[in-house]
Motif scaffolding. Structure first.
Motif, PDB file in Angstrom:
ATOM      1  N   ASP A 257      27.128 -74.302  30.809  1.00 18.82           N
ATOM      2  CA  ASP A 257      27.023 -75.766  30.854  1.00 18.82           C
ATOM      3  C   ASP A 257      25.971 -76.287  29.881  1.00 18.82           C
ATOM      4  OD1 ASP A 257      29.003 -76.060  32.760  1.00 18.82           O
ATOM      5  OD2 ASP A 257      27.611 -75.862  34.435  1.00 18.82           O
TER       6      ASP A 257
ATOM      7  N   LEU B 206      31.363 -79.782  32.785  1.00 22.99           N
ATOM      8  CA  LEU B 206      30.479 -79.308  33.866  1.00 22.99           C
ATOM      9  C   LEU B 206      31.284 -78.573  34.933  1.00 22.99           C
ATOM     10  CD1 LEU B 206      27.936 -82.108  34.782  1.00 22.99           C
ATOM     11  CD2 LEU B 206      27.435 -79.771  34.065  1.00 22.99           C
ATOM     12  N   GLY B 207      30.821 -77.418  35.290  1.00 25.53           N
ATOM     13  CA  GLY B 207      31.484 -76.663  36.351  1.00 25.53           C
ATOM     14  C   GLY B 207      32.679 -75.864  35.875  1.00 25.53           C
TER      15      GLY B 207
ATOM     16  N   LEU C 279      24.041 -82.231  39.898  1.00 23.38           N
ATOM     17  CA  LEU C 279      23.357 -81.612  38.756  1.00 23.38           C
ATOM     18  C   LEU C 279      21.933 -81.196  39.126  1.00 23.38           C
ATOM     19  CD1 LEU C 279      23.837 -80.872  35.801  1.00 23.38           C
ATOM     20  CD2 LEU C 279      23.062 -83.150  35.148  1.00 23.38           C
TER      21      LEU C 279
ATOM     22  N   ASN D 244      18.132 -76.342  40.753  1.00 26.02           N
ATOM     23  CA  ASN D 244      17.313 -76.047  41.948  1.00 26.02           C
ATOM     24  C   ASN D 244      16.317 -77.163  42.238  1.00 26.02           C
ATOM     25  OD1 ASN D 244      18.525 -73.480  42.444  1.00 26.02           O
ATOM     26  ND2 ASN D 244      17.368 -72.696  40.700  1.00 26.02           N
TER      27      ASN D 244
ATOM     28  N   LYS E 286      21.954 -77.819  40.583  1.00 29.27           N
ATOM     29  CA  LYS E 286      22.161 -76.799  39.552  1.00 29.27           C
ATOM     30  C   LYS E 286      20.825 -76.313  38.990  1.00 29.27           C
ATOM     31  CE  LYS E 286      24.241 -76.204  34.999  1.00 29.27           C
ATOM     32  NZ  LYS E 286      24.914 -74.926  35.260  1.00 29.27           N
TER      33      LYS E 286
ATOM     34  N   SER F 242      31.348 -72.840  33.793  1.00 34.19           N
ATOM     35  CA  SER F 242      30.673 -71.909  34.703  1.00 34.19           C
ATOM     36  C   SER F 242      31.695 -71.078  35.462  1.00 34.19           C
ATOM     37  CB  SER F 242      29.821 -72.669  35.719  1.00 34.19           C
ATOM     38  OG  SER F 242      28.929 -73.513  35.068  1.00 34.19           O
TER      39      SER F 242
ATOM     40  N   LEU G 173      28.554 -77.151  43.940  1.00 30.88           N
ATOM     41  CA  LEU G 173      27.942 -78.347  43.355  1.00 30.88           C
ATOM     42  C   LEU G 173      28.828 -79.600  43.396  1.00 30.88           C
ATOM     43  CD1 LEU G 173      26.252 -76.673  40.236  1.00 30.88           C
ATOM     44  CD2 LEU G 173      25.248 -77.083  42.490  1.00 30.88           C
TER      45      LEU G 173
ATOM     46  N   ASP H 147      23.953 -69.873  30.530  1.00 30.61           N
ATOM     47  CA  ASP H 147      24.541 -70.999  31.251  1.00 30.61           C
ATOM     48  C   ASP H 147      25.543 -71.714  30.348  1.00 30.61           C
ATOM     49  OD1 ASP H 147      25.197 -73.266  32.610  1.00 30.61           O
ATOM     50  OD2 ASP H 147      23.141 -73.794  33.162  1.00 30.61           O
TER      51      ASP H 147
END
Lengths: 189, 158
Positions: free
Chosen positions: B130, B150-151, B77, B82, B80, B154, B60, B128
């Protein structure tokens, strides 16, 4: 930006790194120019991909694929960069040669820490030009040499000590580059 | 454009008794996905400058955008969730990420500010990392996203 002329991003008394800026698949990819030994057309390569030039042989490497960039394919602007140092030499294709650029060391940015993958080995960072953002390929990685920290430092030249005539004498095969540029309008076999 | 509003709002509420009972939130959307985030995690909103792709193995994080004299990494984002965002009709949300400023491409609809009672915030640790939980802002129940990490979260959870 032509190859016959070269320009600096800024005029300063600090250190700079001279880059050969190329285009691969729409990305601007810069390599320290100190290890550029020549620029030839794809027709210069033998059937086995080897380029013999100035008494040296340059084995082909697919830099675009290794960088995970989809190349634009063969065109009139495609060139083979002959790249090497005392230990190793390789040739690789680029979609276009944009030219030489002296970039003040302070304006060279490392990849932001959010990039955490193998791209940190492939790319040393980037610099910003008014017309593009150039990604700096790691010259040691490009030649499949052991990686080293602060790899760009060995390519730094002191810009305050460099006159235009001195700039021409740095290991760049300027004549070969001019020839390669003049061939850009000719057919590519 | 959002920075001034954020500053004024933060100055207006700082030190007040109500500050502890409310959370300032920004609501925005990414490819139609509505999200809420804490205002303190946002540095500003700009027109989307267009990206420079970076051949990256980091999930991402695959581009840079010009920002002031340099560039910021872009967190996709939309991917993330989809989804695909139309960059030509987009804004750039500058995030105060723990690893340094980060850009996110969001929908052209300008983010809105909301003062949300903390009672309307539901923190929960789901699959998740995030997503911090959910909140009600402007009569909408929205996912609350952890922009600052973010990230990072994860990656730790995998």
């Amino acid at each position: 930006m032509g190859l016959r002329g070269q320009r600096a991003v800024t005029i300063s008394n600090g250190h700079a790194v001279r880059f050969l800026v190329t285009s691969i698949g729409g990305s601007s990819v810069a390599l320290p120019a100190h290890w550029v030994r020549g620029i030839v057309t794809p027709a210069s390569a033998g059937p086995d991909g080897l380029v013999a030039w100035a008494g040296m042989q340059y084995e082909r490497t697919d830099l675009a694929a290794r960088l995970k960039i989809i190349s634009g394919g063969l065109s009139h602007d495609t060139r083979l960069i002959l790249y090497g140092n005392e230990e190793k030499a390789r040739s690789f294709a680029v979609d276009k040669v944009l030219g030489l650029l002296d970039v003040e060391r302070a304006l060279i940015c490392p990849l932001p820490p959010q990039f955490r993958g193998q791209e940190r080995e492939r790319l040393l960072g980037f610099f910003v030009d008014p017309s593009f953002v150039a990604l700096i390929a790691n010259p040691f990685w490009a030649l499949e040499l052991p990686l080293r920290p602060q790899a760009l430092e060995i390519f730094a030249i002191r810009s305050s000590e460099r006159s235009p005539s001195e700039a021409e004498s740095i290991h760049l095969p300027a004549v070969a580059m001019d020839e390669a540029l003049s061939m850009s309008t000719g057919p590519v076999s | 454009m959002l920075r001034g509003q954020l500053r004024r709002q933060s100055q207006g509420t700082a030190g007040s008794a109500t500050h502890a009972r409310v959370q300032n939130m920004v609501v925005f959307s990414v490819a139609g996905q509505r999200l809420a985030a804490r205002t303190e995690e946002i540095g500003g909103v700009l027109p989307w400058p267009g990206t420079t792709p970076v051949p990256s193995d980091t999930p991402l994080v695959t581009a840079l955008v010009r920002y002031e004299e340099s560039c910021l990494p872009v967190f996709d984002l939309a991917a993330k969730f989809n989804r695909t965002v139309r960059e030509e009709d987009s804004l750039c949300l500058i995030v105060k990420h723990v690893d340094g400023p980060l850009a996110i491409c969001i929908d052209a609809q300008v983010p809105s500010l909301h003062v949300v009672p903390r009672s309307e915030l539901q923190y929960q640790s789901g699959l998740d990392p995030d997503i911090a939980g959910s909140c009600v802002a402007g009569d909408e129940q929205l996912p609350l996203i952890n922009l600052a990490t973010l990230g990072v979260a994860s990656r730790r959870s995998t």
